[in-house]
Design a protein around this motif. Sequence first.
Motif, short mmCIF file in Angstrom:
data_model
loop_
_atom_site.label_atom_id
_atom_site.label_comp_id
_atom_site.label_asym_id
_atom_site.label_seq_id
_atom_site.Cartn_x
_atom_site.Cartn_y
_atom_site.Cartn_z
N VAL A 1 0.85 -1.19 0.00
CA VAL A 1 0.00 0.00 0.00
C VAL A 1 0.89 1.25 0.00
CG1 VAL A 1 -0.29 0.15 2.51
CG2 VAL A 1 -2.07 1.04 1.01
N SER B 1 -1.59 6.13 7.34
CA SER B 1 -2.75 6.05 6.47
C SER B 1 -2.38 6.56 5.07
CB SER B 1 -3.90 6.88 7.05
OG SER B 1 -5.07 6.66 6.31
N ALA C 1 -1.36 -5.13 5.29
CA ALA C 1 -1.03 -4.04 4.37
C ALA C 1 0.37 -3.58 4.71
CB ALA C 1 -2.03 -2.90 4.50
N CYS D 1 -6.20 3.63 3.57
CA CYS D 1 -5.79 2.30 4.04
C CYS D 1 -4.60 2.52 4.96
CB CYS D 1 -5.40 1.40 2.88
SG CYS D 1 -4.86 -0.25 3.41
N TRP E 1 -8.08 -3.51 -1.49
CA TRP E 1 -9.11 -4.00 -0.57
C TRP E 1 -9.66 -5.37 -0.95
CZ3 TRP E 1 -9.34 -2.51 4.12
CH2 TRP E 1 -8.83 -1.26 4.45
#
Length: 172
Positions: free
Chosen positions: A10, A43, A35, A52, A20
Amino acid sequence: MAGKTVGVLVEFNYEDLEVWYPLLRFQEEGFRTIAIGPEKLKSYTSKHGYPCKSDTSIDAVTVADLAALVIPGGWAPDYWRRDPRFVDLVKDMFNAGKPVAAICHGAWMFCSARIIKDRKLTCFHAIKDDVINAGGLYEDSAVVVDGNLITSRVPGDLPQFCKAILQQLQAQ
């Protein structure tokens, strides 16, 4: 599948579904999913504004920790390919024979890791020339599996993509 971990990269500007869908799909099958971002618990916002939070940082992950690695698309791969930590993880997972899966622009990571010479793969059509120039054998299919290298083109391919990853995970 208890005890097996599937890592999903990510970073800013990731493609929402391509992060996702695998995170939730493999969790549904009983895998631990994480992740993996540049920083732990940071984030990252997607192309469409959905956040995410990374579970761990790239510095804290080793090949031994993961059963498979998923590389989503969007613009995030353009950041990862500039970072040797991410490129090395991709290369090391590939060399260990573990499933390494990329969708959309995620195939850029395979180009930068220099692992696709004479390998069949697919990707988002806009980076087809990059794949070919890196020695890959481009194929316009929903999913292409060449050994432990698994690739798809776009979010609409996610069901076939995840099924191919799952088949390799179940064979381990």
